[in-house]
Motif scaffolding. Structure first.
Motif, mmCIF file in Angstrom:
data_model
loop_
_atom_site.group_PDB
_atom_site.id
_atom_site.type_symbol
_atom_site.label_atom_id
_atom_site.label_comp_id
_atom_site.label_asym_id
_atom_site.label_seq_id
_atom_site.Cartn_x
_atom_site.Cartn_y
_atom_site.Cartn_z
ATOM 1 N N GLU A 1 -0.904 12.848 -2.734
ATOM 2 C CA GLU A 1 -0.896 14.167 -3.177
ATOM 3 C C GLU A 1 0.393 14.170 -3.928
ATOM 4 O O GLU A 1 1.537 14.232 -3.218
ATOM 5 N N VAL A 2 0.729 14.351 -5.104
ATOM 6 C CA VAL A 2 1.776 14.235 -6.030
ATOM 7 C C VAL A 2 1.850 15.711 -6.742
ATOM 8 O O VAL A 2 1.048 15.631 -7.874
ATOM 9 N N ASP B 1 8.546 18.209 -5.293
ATOM 10 C CA ASP B 1 9.759 18.918 -5.552
ATOM 11 C C ASP B 1 10.712 17.818 -5.602
ATOM 12 O O ASP B 1 11.728 18.352 -4.948
ATOM 13 N N ASN B 2 10.625 16.931 -5.967
ATOM 14 C CA ASN B 2 11.650 15.667 -6.216
ATOM 15 C C ASN B 2 12.023 15.791 -7.664
ATOM 16 O O ASN B 2 11.419 16.249 -8.619
ATOM 17 N N LYS B 3 13.415 15.449 -7.744
ATOM 18 C CA LYS B 3 14.225 15.812 -9.250
ATOM 19 C C LYS B 3 13.539 15.209 -10.198
ATOM 20 O O LYS B 3 13.487 15.595 -11.337
ATOM 21 N N LEU B 4 12.652 13.758 -10.260
ATOM 22 C CA LEU B 4 12.387 13.162 -11.190
ATOM 23 C C LEU B 4 10.763 12.988 -10.783
ATOM 24 O O LEU B 4 10.066 13.788 -10.501
ATOM 25 N N SER B 5 10.210 11.565 -10.702
ATOM 26 C CA SER B 5 8.886 11.458 -10.413
ATOM 27 C C SER B 5 8.598 11.278 -9.043
ATOM 28 O O SER B 5 9.500 11.241 -8.087
ATOM 29 N N GLY B 6 7.279 11.667 -8.550
ATOM 30 C CA GLY B 6 6.998 11.749 -7.408
ATOM 31 C C GLY B 6 6.626 10.102 -6.744
ATOM 32 O O GLY B 6 7.197 9.856 -5.684
ATOM 33 N N ILE B 7 6.139 9.581 -7.519
ATOM 34 C CA ILE B 7 5.923 8.149 -7.128
ATOM 35 C C ILE B 7 6.045 7.143 -8.388
ATOM 36 O O ILE B 7 5.559 7.440 -9.523
ATOM 37 N N VAL B 8 6.893 6.069 -8.271
ATOM 38 C CA VAL B 8 7.150 5.240 -9.376
ATOM 39 C C VAL B 8 6.876 3.896 -8.872
ATOM 40 O O VAL B 8 7.187 3.223 -7.813
ATOM 41 N N LYS C 1 -4.110 12.786 -6.103
ATOM 42 C CA LYS C 1 -4.274 14.236 -6.764
ATOM 43 C C LYS C 1 -2.851 14.291 -7.286
ATOM 44 O O LYS C 1 -1.892 14.565 -6.728
ATOM 45 N N VAL C 2 -2.975 14.443 -8.766
ATOM 46 C CA VAL C 2 -1.482 14.722 -9.429
ATOM 47 C C VAL C 2 -1.460 16.142 -10.188
ATOM 48 O O VAL C 2 -2.061 16.147 -11.154
ATOM 49 N N TRP D 1 0.829 -1.103 0.030
ATOM 50 C CA TRP D 1 0.037 -0.043 0.139
ATOM 51 C C TRP D 1 0.949 1.255 -0.033
ATOM 52 O O TRP D 1 1.728 1.435 0.859
ATOM 53 N N ILE D 2 0.648 2.066 -0.974
ATOM 54 C CA ILE D 2 1.313 3.542 -0.988
ATOM 55 C C ILE D 2 0.210 4.600 -0.748
ATOM 56 O O ILE D 2 -0.568 4.767 -1.890
ATOM 57 N N VAL D 3 -0.077 5.047 0.305
ATOM 58 C CA VAL D 3 -1.614 5.671 0.464
ATOM 59 C C VAL D 3 -1.189 7.059 1.530
ATOM 60 O O VAL D 3 -0.378 6.984 2.256
ATOM 61 N N ASN D 4 -1.894 7.860 1.012
ATOM 62 C CA ASN D 4 -2.215 9.221 1.860
ATOM 63 C C ASN D 4 -0.718 9.769 2.103
ATOM 64 O O ASN D 4 -0.432 10.363 3.087
ATOM 65 N N ASN D 5 0.149 9.855 0.998
ATOM 66 C CA ASN D 5 1.393 10.663 1.202
ATOM 67 C C ASN D 5 1.275 11.675 0.364
ATOM 68 O O ASN D 5 0.702 11.994 -0.475
ATOM 69 N N LYS D 6 2.426 12.694 0.830
ATOM 70 C CA LYS D 6 2.512 13.727 -0.027
ATOM 71 C C LYS D 6 4.096 13.719 -0.713
ATOM 72 O O LYS D 6 4.835 13.838 0.117
ATOM 73 N N THR D 7 4.149 13.978 -1.858
ATOM 74 C CA THR D 7 5.529 13.635 -2.738
ATOM 75 C C THR D 7 5.756 14.827 -3.641
ATOM 76 O O THR D 7 4.770 15.016 -4.509
#
Length: 529
Positions: free
Chosen positions: A373-374, A352-359, A396-397, A344-350
């Motif tokens: 929230e990405v 201002d990262n150099k590449l993707s928020g979630i992969v 939310k992307v 589960w990858i849930v309810n995170n905020k990611t």
């Protein structure tokens, strides 16, 4: 409930459908569609190139909102209950050679030379054995040249430190900072149970009297590794400046032993809880390998170097929830890669990262990515590479530099109730890519150049090039998707296969309020047989 591993949709058409229905479309639809003059299509099924356009029922697309695991039990109180203080442990110093927990770090002349140079002789390590030990116990047992209390509640380890399989080390709130000397080559190995609660764990540069802030990838920095059969608990603590570019030395790692040792030692998969803590300036903020049931909850990962959170090979049952991940300098905020399943990858905020928020990467399947929230990442928002049978729900992307949601060489990707808006390129991109002539190890990481997805609900709004682009799909099903506020003055335009059939799609979707099924001709022929 987690998505089904097999990922079989209720649609019995198999892999050959594109279904789109029910959007609210705003903006100028400037195109010469036959229905603008009130003309009715003369056929329910139109053939366009190698695809056909028709209507289809949508009942099979219903899916209840996913159920999340109960997170209420992952607390400081629950961790406190796991600490066994009934047996007093002992502290000894031994040679690093011939120790199972240290073999990865002394194998080969180069790594052994590292510790010989820093200790100016055959290298030693501190071993905690036989029961429960605190930093104060270590300081009482050893000379200051090996381990010392430099000021009240501040401890400095000048040797590597190993928590043996039958022991536990508790670094609690009485320890204001537990420091690992960079100059002396200190690092922390957990082969038993390690608790860091209400404290600090810091890679320490004695010369500068400061954390060992990152300078270059190959420069040794202290690290923490928790081996097969171990348990690691970090709660309400701050962990700073661990790790460098060397095997199992990445920062905070929970990892099974290497295959040869794992076969001999027969240790269970390692596990742990990292909750309500802060991880700053690590080579990898978190890494795991063949770990199970790890909980990463309520943490902040900021300004880490390569990745924020990076579960890897054959880890499963992970909970990555309610974390804030930002400022990753080289790659992604959160990535799971190579057969990281059932998580589960849930309810995170990611952000201002150099590449993707979630992969989701390299054959990682049966995962739920929900309510994250990405935003404002410098490449894609959410990226899926060669990883089929995953569910994205309610994310939310927003305002990512490239695509909002990108799906490559992955089938049965279900996108429900997601918002993808104001991204630089496409709201949702599905495409295939031949990776055979790249540096990818095809035997280790096989792939099929196929893409299929289901989009239900949610909004695609104001994305730079197109709300939606699908390249050579086996199956793409869309229902009840809202297309809002196109950024182009010409209005909404699809790309890829959908662009070729835009008039027919919008006729059925906007005017007739019906489902749209786009089917490869080959699949239609097979269904008729």
């Amino acid at each position: 409930m987690q998505p089904s591993r097999k990922g079989v949709t209720a649609m019995k058409r198999g892999m050959g459908a594109t279904l789109l229905m029910g959007g609210v479309v705003l903006g100028a639809l400037q195109m010469a569609a036959p229905w603008v003059q009130g003309a009715e299509p003369t056929q329910a099924l139109k053939q366009i190139k190698n695809y056909t356009v028709s209507t289809a029922p949508v009942e099979q697309l219903h899916l209840d909102p996913p159920k999340l695991p109960d997170l209420s039990g992952y607390t400081a109180q629950a961790v406190e209950a796991k600490i066994d203080r009934s047996r007093k442990g002992r502290v000894v110093v031994r040679r690093m050679l011939q120790q199972d927990a240290l073999k990865d770090f002394i194998g080969g002349n180069e790594r052994l030379r590292e510790w010989v140079k820093r200790q100016q002789g055959m290298p030693n390590a501190i071993f905690i054995e036989g029961g429960h030990v605190t930093p104060a116990d270590i300081a009482r047992a050893l000379p200051d040249s090996q381990f010392s209390e430099t000021e009240k509640g501040v401890y400095l380890a000048r040797l590597p430190l190993v928590v043996a399989h039958d022991a536990s080390l508790e670094i609690d709130k009485e320890t204001r900072d537990f420091r690992l000397s960079q100059e002396r080559g200190s690092f922390l190995v957990n082969d038993g149970k390690l608790f860091v609660t209400g404290s600090k764990l810091t890679a320490w540069r004695e010369q500068d009297k400061s954390p060992a802030w990152f300078r270059k990838p190959e420069e040794f920095r202290p690290f923490l590794v928790s081996w097969g059969g171990s348990e690691l608990y970090i709660v309400a603590s701050t962990v700073t400046s661990l790790g460098y570019d060397n095997s199992k030395s990445y920062g905070v790692s929970i990892t099974q032993y290497t295959p040869g040792q794992a076969a001999r030692l027969k240790r269970a998969a390692p596990t742990g809880w990292l909750i309500n803590s802060e991880f700053v300036d690590h080579w990898y903020g978190f890494y795991c390998f063949e770990a199970e049931n790890v909980v990463i909850k309520g943490n902040t990962y900021r300004d880490n170097i390569v990745y924020g959170i990076d579960p890897h090979d054959r880890s499963r049952g992970l909970i990555i929830a309610e974390n804030t991940v930002f400022g990753t300098k080289k790659k992604h905020g959160i990535i799971i890669s190579r057969e990281v399943d059932d998580s589960w990858i849930v309810n995170n905020k990611t952000f201002d990262n150099k590449l993707s928020g979630i992969v989701i990467d390299r054959n990682s399947v049966n995962n739920l990515v929900a309510w994250n929230e990405v935003y404002q990442n410098h490449a894609d928002g959410i990226t899926l590479y060669e990883s089929s049978n995953n569910l994205l729900w309610g994310n939310k992307v927003l305002n990512n530099a490239r695509h909002g949601i990108r799906v490559r060489n992955s089938v049965n990707i279900r996108l429900y109730e997601n918002l993808s808006a104001a991204n630089g390129l496409t709201g949702v991109l599905g495409h295939i890519k031949d990776l055979t002539n790249t540096d990818r190890d095809i035997e280790l990481d096989p792939f099929d150049a196929k893409v299929s997805m289901i989009l239900v609900g949610g909004k695609l709004a104001g994305n730079g090039s197109s709300p939606l682009s699908i390249d050579s799909p086996l199956s793409v099903e869309l229902y009840r998707v809202e297309l809002l506020a196109p950024s182009k003055s010409t209005g909404i335009s699809f790309a890829g296969v959908l662009g070729e059939k835009q008039e027919e799609i919008l006729d059925l979707m906007v005017r007739r309020k019906q489902a749209v099924l786009i089917d490869p001709v080959e699949t239609q022929a097979e269904l008729q047989d």
